[in-house]
Scaffold this motif. Sequence first.
Motif, PDB file in Angstrom:
ATOM      1  N   THR A 158       2.299 -12.783  -0.297  1.00 49.32           N
ATOM      2  CA  THR A 158       2.358 -12.940   1.156  1.00 49.32           C
ATOM      3  C   THR A 158       2.776 -14.366   1.514  1.00 49.32           C
ATOM      4  O   THR A 158       2.750 -15.265   0.676  1.00 49.32           O
ATOM      5  CB  THR A 158       0.998 -12.641   1.808  1.00 49.32           C
ATOM      6  N   GLU A 159       3.106 -14.571   2.775  1.00 48.57           N
ATOM      7  CA  GLU A 159       3.513 -15.899   3.222  1.00 48.57           C
ATOM      8  C   GLU A 159       2.388 -16.920   3.103  1.00 48.57           C
ATOM      9  O   GLU A 159       2.643 -18.114   3.012  1.00 48.57           O
ATOM     10  CB  GLU A 159       4.073 -15.853   4.646  1.00 48.57           C
TER      11      GLU A 159
ATOM     12  N   TYR B  67       4.259  -4.345   4.409  1.00 50.55           N
ATOM     13  CA  TYR B  67       4.768  -5.715   4.378  1.00 50.55           C
ATOM     14  C   TYR B  67       6.274  -5.737   4.144  1.00 50.55           C
ATOM     15  O   TYR B  67       6.793  -4.977   3.326  1.00 50.55           O
ATOM     16  CB  TYR B  67       4.112  -6.526   3.253  1.00 50.55           C
TER      17      TYR B  67
ATOM     18  N   GLY C  72       5.819 -12.491   2.167  1.00 56.97           N
ATOM     19  CA  GLY C  72       5.441 -11.209   2.757  1.00 56.97           C
ATOM     20  C   GLY C  72       4.691 -11.342   4.058  1.00 56.97           C
ATOM     21  O   GLY C  72       3.810 -12.187   4.213  1.00 56.97           O
ATOM     22  N   LYS C  73       5.079 -10.494   4.998  1.00 48.59           N
ATOM     23  CA  LYS C  73       4.457 -10.483   6.323  1.00 48.59           C
ATOM     24  C   LYS C  73       4.202  -9.031   6.727  1.00 48.59           C
ATOM     25  O   LYS C  73       5.089  -8.191   6.603  1.00 48.59           O
ATOM     26  CB  LYS C  73       5.378 -11.160   7.330  1.00 48.59           C
ATOM     27  N   LYS C  74       2.989  -8.755   7.185  1.00 53.20           N
ATOM     28  CA  LYS C  74       2.629  -7.402   7.630  1.00 53.20           C
ATOM     29  C   LYS C  74       3.419  -7.083   8.901  1.00 53.20           C
ATOM     30  O   LYS C  74       3.314  -7.790   9.897  1.00 53.20           O
ATOM     31  CB  LYS C  74       1.125  -7.328   7.892  1.00 53.20           C
TER      32      LYS C  74
ATOM     33  N   GLU D 271      -5.504  -7.440  -1.066  1.00 48.58           N
ATOM     34  CA  GLU D 271      -4.936  -8.789  -0.989  1.00 48.58           C
ATOM     35  C   GLU D 271      -5.880  -9.698  -1.742  1.00 48.58           C
ATOM     36  O   GLU D 271      -7.047  -9.813  -1.386  1.00 48.58           O
ATOM     37  CB  GLU D 271      -4.818  -9.263   0.463  1.00 48.58           C
TER      38      GLU D 271
END
Length: 188
Positions: A55-56, A103, A133-135, A151
């Motif tokens: 993720t970011e 994501y 990665g961004k939801k 996560e």
Amino acid sequence: MSDTALNWKTLSSEYVYKDNWLTARKDKCETPDGKIIEDYYVLEYTDWATALPITEDGKIILVKQYRHALGETSIELPGGCIDDTDATIEDGIRRELLEETGYAFEKVHYLGRTSANPSTNANLMHTFVATGGKKVQDQHLDANEQIEIMEVSWEEFLQLVDEKRIVQSMHMTAIFYALRYLDKIKFV
């Protein structure tokens, strides 16, 4: 000796079973020294793709799902089949990541390919690292999928690896390639 010097020649091929998720064929082959191999069975699947998604904010996304053949709930990397509608393998892994996790990823880097069993399986697993990665949506799962998203921090992820909690061998290969690419492990 060339890489193809040991290749067999396929003399005949016959499909013995075809279904959505499994195709089996029986080949008759000849080895370079003239030996005839009768009834060599090959399993045909579409190519697969998997990624180590980050993720970011630096979390690793894993998925948890029941795997009936093993009879266990398994912790894995997200991924799946490359579809005929995917223009490229990268498009396929981006679609799979979005469907399974919700994501979208800024960057996707190809790590290589591996085979589950080159003596019986005709397909490949393509491995990636996905970063940033961004939801962006909810999961869009297939009818037979029930996937729980995990996560985890890098520390938690490496602990799962150390404890051998991730048993899918091709996913472990992808993890190894990803850790090398991300400079998280080094060779002496």
